[in-house]
Design a protein around this motif. Structure first.
Motif, PDB file in Angstrom:
ATOM      1  N   HIS A  73      -7.121  -7.604   4.788  1.00  0.00           N
ATOM      2  CA  HIS A  73      -5.836  -7.107   4.296  1.00  0.00           C
ATOM      3  C   HIS A  73      -5.290  -6.042   5.253  1.00  0.00           C
ATOM      4  O   HIS A  73      -6.057  -5.330   5.917  1.00  0.00           O
ATOM      5  CB  HIS A  73      -5.968  -6.465   2.904  1.00  0.00           C
ATOM      6  CG  HIS A  73      -6.870  -7.193   1.976  1.00  0.00           C
ATOM      7  ND1 HIS A  73      -6.510  -8.346   1.310  1.00  0.00           N
ATOM      8  CD2 HIS A  73      -8.163  -6.932   1.604  1.00  0.00           C
ATOM      9  CE1 HIS A  73      -7.513  -8.759   0.562  1.00  0.00           C
ATOM     10  NE2 HIS A  73      -8.531  -7.909   0.717  1.00  0.00           N
ATOM     11  N   SER A 107      -0.544 -14.461   2.324  1.00  0.00           N
ATOM     12  CA  SER A 107       0.101 -14.044   1.073  1.00  0.00           C
ATOM     13  C   SER A 107       0.348 -12.558   1.145  1.00  0.00           C
ATOM     14  O   SER A 107      -0.158 -11.864   2.031  1.00  0.00           O
ATOM     15  CB  SER A 107      -0.777 -14.384  -0.140  1.00  0.00           C
ATOM     16  OG  SER A 107      -2.011 -13.683  -0.074  1.00  0.00           O
ATOM     17  N   TYR A 108       1.127 -12.065   0.221  1.00  0.00           N
ATOM     18  CA  TYR A 108       1.409 -10.633   0.195  1.00  0.00           C
ATOM     19  C   TYR A 108       1.743 -10.232  -1.226  1.00  0.00           C
ATOM     20  O   TYR A 108       1.984 -11.069  -2.104  1.00  0.00           O
ATOM     21  CB  TYR A 108       2.555 -10.275   1.137  1.00  0.00           C
ATOM     22  CG  TYR A 108       3.905 -10.823   0.732  1.00  0.00           C
ATOM     23  CD1 TYR A 108       4.785 -10.070  -0.047  1.00  0.00           C
ATOM     24  CD2 TYR A 108       4.307 -12.095   1.126  1.00  0.00           C
ATOM     25  CE1 TYR A 108       6.018 -10.573  -0.424  1.00  0.00           C
ATOM     26  CE2 TYR A 108       5.533 -12.608   0.762  1.00  0.00           C
ATOM     27  CZ  TYR A 108       6.391 -11.847  -0.012  1.00  0.00           C
ATOM     28  OH  TYR A 108       7.607 -12.353  -0.396  1.00  0.00           O
ATOM     29  N   GLY A 109       1.765  -8.924  -1.449  1.00  0.00           N
ATOM     30  CA  GLY A 109       2.095  -8.434  -2.778  1.00  0.00           C
ATOM     31  C   GLY A 109       2.341  -6.944  -2.748  1.00  0.00           C
ATOM     32  O   GLY A 109       2.341  -6.306  -1.696  1.00  0.00           O
ATOM     33  N   SER A 110       2.544  -6.372  -3.936  1.00  0.00           N
ATOM     34  CA  SER A 110       2.870  -4.951  -3.997  1.00  0.00           C
ATOM     35  C   SER A 110       2.453  -4.379  -5.336  1.00  0.00           C
ATOM     36  O   SER A 110       2.135  -5.109  -6.288  1.00  0.00           O
ATOM     37  CB  SER A 110       4.374  -4.742  -3.817  1.00  0.00           C
ATOM     38  OG  SER A 110       5.072  -5.195  -4.962  1.00  0.00           O
ATOM     39  N   ARG A 111       2.466  -3.079  -5.379  1.00  0.00           N
ATOM     40  CA  ARG A 111       2.273  -2.352  -6.634  1.00  0.00           C
ATOM     41  C   ARG A 111       3.256  -1.204  -6.655  1.00  0.00           C
ATOM     42  O   ARG A 111       3.394  -0.475  -5.675  1.00  0.00           O
ATOM     43  CB  ARG A 111       0.852  -1.827  -6.755  1.00  0.00           C
ATOM     44  CG  ARG A 111       0.607  -1.015  -8.038  1.00  0.00           C
ATOM     45  CD  ARG A 111      -0.842  -0.591  -8.142  1.00  0.00           C
ATOM     46  NE  ARG A 111      -1.719  -1.748  -8.247  1.00  0.00           N
ATOM     47  CZ  ARG A 111      -3.050  -1.668  -8.183  1.00  0.00           C
ATOM     48  NH1 ARG A 111      -3.631  -0.495  -7.988  1.00  0.00           N
ATOM     49  NH2 ARG A 111      -3.786  -2.745  -8.291  1.00  0.00           N
ATOM     50  N   ASP A 165       7.993 -12.047 -11.272  1.00  0.00           N
ATOM     51  CA  ASP A 165       6.764 -11.313 -10.997  1.00  0.00           C
ATOM     52  C   ASP A 165       6.915 -10.684  -9.617  1.00  0.00           C
ATOM     53  O   ASP A 165       6.772 -11.359  -8.595  1.00  0.00           O
ATOM     54  CB  ASP A 165       5.560 -12.255 -11.016  1.00  0.00           C
ATOM     55  CG  ASP A 165       4.263 -11.537 -10.648  1.00  0.00           C
ATOM     56  OD1 ASP A 165       4.289 -10.293 -10.511  1.00  0.00           O
ATOM     57  OD2 ASP A 165       3.236 -12.218 -10.483  1.00  0.00           O
ATOM     58  N   SER A 205       5.071  -8.466  -8.232  1.00  0.00           N
ATOM     59  CA  SER A 205       3.846  -7.958  -7.643  1.00  0.00           C
ATOM     60  C   SER A 205       3.285  -8.887  -6.583  1.00  0.00           C
ATOM     61  O   SER A 205       2.401  -8.503  -5.833  1.00  0.00           O
ATOM     62  CB  SER A 205       2.792  -7.736  -8.736  1.00  0.00           C
ATOM     63  OG  SER A 205       2.438  -8.981  -9.324  1.00  0.00           O
ATOM     64  N   LYS A 206       3.796 -10.131  -6.496  1.00  0.00           N
ATOM     65  CA  LYS A 206       3.218 -11.086  -5.558  1.00  0.00           C
ATOM     66  C   LYS A 206       4.296 -12.004  -4.985  1.00  0.00           C
ATOM     67  O   LYS A 206       5.078 -12.611  -5.718  1.00  0.00           O
ATOM     68  CB  LYS A 206       2.137 -11.924  -6.251  1.00  0.00           C
ATOM     69  CG  LYS A 206       1.284 -12.756  -5.292  1.00  0.00           C
ATOM     70  CD  LYS A 206       0.113 -13.372  -6.031  1.00  0.00           C
ATOM     71  CE  LYS A 206      -0.763 -14.175  -5.083  1.00  0.00           C
ATOM     72  NZ  LYS A 206      -1.412 -13.321  -4.069  1.00  0.00           N
ATOM     73  N   ASN A 207       4.341 -12.052  -3.632  1.00  0.00           N
ATOM     74  CA  ASN A 207       5.196 -12.995  -2.900  1.00  0.00           C
ATOM     75  C   ASN A 207       6.655 -12.923  -3.311  1.00  0.00           C
ATOM     76  O   ASN A 207       7.341 -13.951  -3.384  1.00  0.00           O
ATOM     77  CB  ASN A 207       4.682 -14.431  -3.056  1.00  0.00           C
ATOM     78  CG  ASN A 207       3.344 -14.630  -2.365  1.00  0.00           C
ATOM     79  OD1 ASN A 207       2.887 -13.770  -1.623  1.00  0.00           O
ATOM     80  ND2 ASN A 207       2.714 -15.760  -2.614  1.00  0.00           N
ATOM     81  N   ASP A 248      -2.255 -10.306   3.204  1.00  0.00           N
ATOM     82  CA  ASP A 248      -3.574 -10.930   3.240  1.00  0.00           C
ATOM     83  C   ASP A 248      -3.715 -11.846   4.456  1.00  0.00           C
ATOM     84  O   ASP A 248      -2.781 -12.575   4.821  1.00  0.00           O
ATOM     85  CB  ASP A 248      -3.814 -11.752   1.972  1.00  0.00           C
ATOM     86  CG  ASP A 248      -3.779 -10.900   0.715  1.00  0.00           C
ATOM     87  OD1 ASP A 248      -4.199  -9.730   0.787  1.00  0.00           O
ATOM     88  OD2 ASP A 248      -3.330 -11.403  -0.333  1.00  0.00           O
TER      89      ASP A 248
END
Length: 765
Positions: A180, A236-240, A256, A258-260, A274
């Motif tokens: 990551h 892939s990628y995401g967030s918080r 959603d 939090s992801k993509n 990722d």
């Protein structure tokens, strides 16, 4: 846009004169970025180029400004984001101040990890609970334009380099299905409550991310844009979003995020990208910055680092440093002397920093977008510190760059609603830190030394006068009415009075040069205001009240609530750099002045002094001489105005080894954006600018065996030191171009026209 090859483009950003400064010796090896990273030096060890807009460096902690609802006293340790004593690294952020006593920045923290994803930083004692990692100094290398460290918890070798506006990362991963790269937009240095106003991220494709960050910190409104490019597509990628106040409503609630998700916005965002990696695979990241737009950041990236050759960027950056360091080539049989000197040269070229895109656009103080026409725009002016020796050093070694800095200050003046030159400005903000209007000696000294074109001189004078007449600034209205700042109306009143008087003297010198007799008369009179806070009954500067009386409660050694800032009456009673002879006469002549000056270096301070200063200046103290704070930087040279100039020589040679060593804890106080280092450079060469605005340097005692100063105008100034040794600290004789010097002073004009200064040293005065 036609793109130049990387090395050619980076070298083109340096004035052509730098290419004349040739030496066969590799000087980069002597500059040690880790010097000052321990205790209170507040330097950073990461990768940057001379005066670069990107300072890509490790952060060893991300402390909050508040702890249990109160100020966190440990924040002071992390002004540069890094402390040598720490055992973990949180990540690598792209903006840092060098050597300050306050901070901001720490933008766009990046951290590579392996294993199960963790999106909290963890703690220093339990780094495995977050994305931070343990590290060892044995596996750490810091060089100009290059930094390397092994992240032990993730088995990743991290390497950093930079161009002016682009930071480049190279991460060597192990084999992993769970690799990551984290982008933390919540992290920052000096994290005030609610410092992050807003962040925005746009995932353009599987290798490019853009966005911006708005913060409210030391700079009350700061916006920084970025473009982040990966050498390998992420899978892939995401967030918080860490903000408890963030609530998505309506349309946004359908997704959603939090992801993509291609666009993200919020106050507290952390993103992850990722990858799947093979053993020894290098994943590279480029992060370009802009104060204007994401489009500007992309232009900066494409112009400066269009490809992925990490070693080429490193080589180009170190070539810039070789040119910078080669402006002064010293001789010494001791490696430690060269490390001290070239580390000081390195630190003296870290700030102010470039603040404009490759097309000349920058964000101004009015928050509008401007274009620098015919000059490079700079930011991060710590003027209370740097007017003393750093800008005078630029007038000597790189006058064209200092001329651009003056133009940057004039642009600041034009964009200011208060019509003031900068006090402490950074990133299109004025934070009003410290006292005095010390842009005045910087711009005046540059004009008087011919650095600023003559057709700009009147504009400079007008800006200085307007600044000195600004009634809303720190007790100026009282100063103009009474001839001093009263302590019951404005704190640090004695320091303000003394510093205003010096700045006013500078204005008078420029007015005299331009034939403005009315302004010269006004400010020559104001320059005498230092006498109004001198109490002849006790021979000390002392705070006065608005009714004209001296304040009765007074302690000459205390630094707390006594009318002074970062000093006490003993230090500040010697602050009249514009007229030391008048000060000596005021104090009763040499008979009284010399014991006062001697005692500064030999007296023993009571414990209460250190209690008041919270140990902040303990590292930089010799007796009551506080080298770690700037008001006394000129003091060792004051013996030159007496019959005992040999004491200047002895004091300087005593201070140098005590306050400067080529070790992480080798700086005796904050480097303060290069001022401490500039003092070292001048003093090692054997002369010092006691009063910028004056054409004179005061002679001291050179600490090197010889030096060649490669001047921008093509001339060279040679310093030869005969009979040099640690014991031979006294100047038996000094000759300029063969002529014996009879007064312990040197003229700026004599240096820049080239020639030779020969010191003959001795073991006795």
């Amino acid at each position: 846009m036609k793109l130049l090859p990387l090395a050619a483009l980076l070298l083109a950003t340096v004035p052509t004169f730098a290419q004349k400064a040739k030496t066969t010796e590799n000087l980069v090896q002597y500059a040690k970025p880790l010097v000052g990273t321990a205790r209170m030096g507040h330097t950073y060890p990461g990768a940057t180029v001379p005066f670069g807009m990107v300072q890509l460096s490790p952060d060893t902690d991300t402390l909050s400004y508040e702890l249990n609802g109160k100020y966190n006293p440990r924040m002071y340790e992390y002004c540069a984001g890094y402390q040598y004593a720490d055992k973990t690294i949180v990540g690598f952020s792209h903006t840092h101040f060098s050597g300050t006593g306050h901070s901001d920045l720490g933008d766009f923290l990046v951290m590579p990890t392996t294993g199960p994803l963790q999106l909290n930083p963890g703690t220093a004692d339990q780094p495995e609970r977050g994305f931070r990692s343990r590290f060892s100094h044995q596996n750490e290398v810091a060089e100009p334009a290059y930094y390397r460290v092994r992240l032990d918890d993730h088995d990743i070798l991290a390497e950093l380099t930079a161009s002016n506006r682009v930071g480049m990362h190279q991460y060597t991963f192990p084999q992993s299905e769970q690799a990551h790269i984290i982008l933390d937009l919540t992290a920052g240095i000096y994290n005030y409550p609610d410092k992050n106003v807003w962040t925005f991220v746009r995932v353009e494709n599987d290798t490019l991310v853009t966005g911006y960050r708005q913060t409210h910190g030391w700079a009350r409104t700061r916006t920084e844009y970025f473009a982040m490019s990966f050498s390998k597509p992420f899978v892939s990628y995401g967030s918080r979003n860490l903000s408890k106040k963030q609530v998505y409503r309506g349309f946004w609630g359908r997704f959603d995020q939090s992801k993509n998700f291609p666009e993200l916005a919020g106050e507290q965002l952390r993103l992850f990208f990722d990858f799947k990696t093979t053993a020894g695979e290098k994943v590279k990241v480029k992060m370009a910055l802009s104060g204007v737009s994401t489009e500007g950041a992309l232009r900066n990236m494409r112009a400066e680092v269009p490809g992925w050759d990490f070693e080429a960027v490193k080589r180009a950056g170190q070539a810039l440093w070789q040119q910078e360091l080669g402006k002064v080539v010293i001789e010494s049989p001791k490696r430690a002397d060269k490390e001290n000197f070239y580390t000081a040269m390195y630190h003296a070229a870290l700030s102010p920093t470039t603040y404009m895109d490759v097309d000349g656009q920058y964000r101004g103080l009015d928050q509008n977008i401007h274009r620098a026409e015919g000059f490079t725009n700079y930011t991060s002016f710590s003027l209370w510190d740097t007017y003393r020796a750093l800008h005078p050093l630029y007038n000597l070694l790189q006058p064209q760059r200092n001329a651009d800095m003056v133009q940057s200050m004039l642009a600041h003046f034009d964009q200011s609603t208060m019509h003031m030159l900068p006090i402490w400005s950074h990133y299109a903000n004025e934070n009003w830190c410290m006292i005095g209007y010390h842009s005045v000696p910087v711009v005046v000294d540059a004009v008087l030394k011919g650095v600023v074109p003559a057709d700009q001189a009147q504009r400079v004078l007008d800006a200085c006068v307007a600044t000195a007449h600004q009634p809303r600034f720190d007790g100026i209205s009282y100063y103009e009415q009474l001839g001093y700042v009263p302590e019951d109306k404005s704190g640090s009143s004695v320091s303000k009075t003394l510093e205003y008087a010096y700045d006013d003297w500078c204005i008078a010198q420029l007015a005299k040069k331009l034939g403005r007799t009315d302004i010269e008369a006004e400010f020559s009179k104001r320059a005498q205001n230092w006498q109004n806070v001198y109490d002849s009954r006790i021979n000390f500067m002392r705070p006065r009240l608005a009714d004209g009386s001296f304040r009765p409660r007074f302690d000459v050694l205390s630094t707390h609530d006594q009318g002074f800032i970062e000093g006490n009456a003993w230090n500040y009673s010697l602050y009249v750099p514009q007229d030391p002879a008048a000060l000596i006469a005021k104090m009763g002549g040499e008979k009284k002045f010399l014991p006062h000056l001697d005692s500064l270096f030999t007296m023993h301070l009571p414990d209460k002094f250190f209690a008041e200063t919270e140990d902040i200046t303990r590292d930089g103290i010799i007796g009551n001489y506080v080298h770690g704070n700037e008001p006394a930087h000129h003091v060792a040279y004051l013996y030159n105005w007496t019959s005992q100039p040999h004491k200047t020589q002895a004091r300087v040679r005593m201070i140098l080894p005590k306050m400067y060593r080529p070790t992480p804890d080798g700086l005796g106080g904050n480097d303060d954006c290069g001022q401490m280092s500039a003092w070292y450079i001048f003093s090692s060469l054997g002369f010092y600018p006691v009063a910028p605005g004056s054409p004179e340097y005061a002679l001291g005692s050179p600490a090197i065996h010889g030096a060649t100063i490669n001047l921008e105008n093509g001339n060279t100034f040679r310093i030869t030191v005969k009979n040099q040794s640690d014991k031979n600290v006294y100047v038996k004789e000094a000759r300029l171009n063969g002529q014996k010097i009879t007064r312990p002073f040197l003229q700026y004009a004599d240096v820049v026209k080239g020639g030779e200064l020969v010191f003959t040293m001795a073991g006795k005065p």
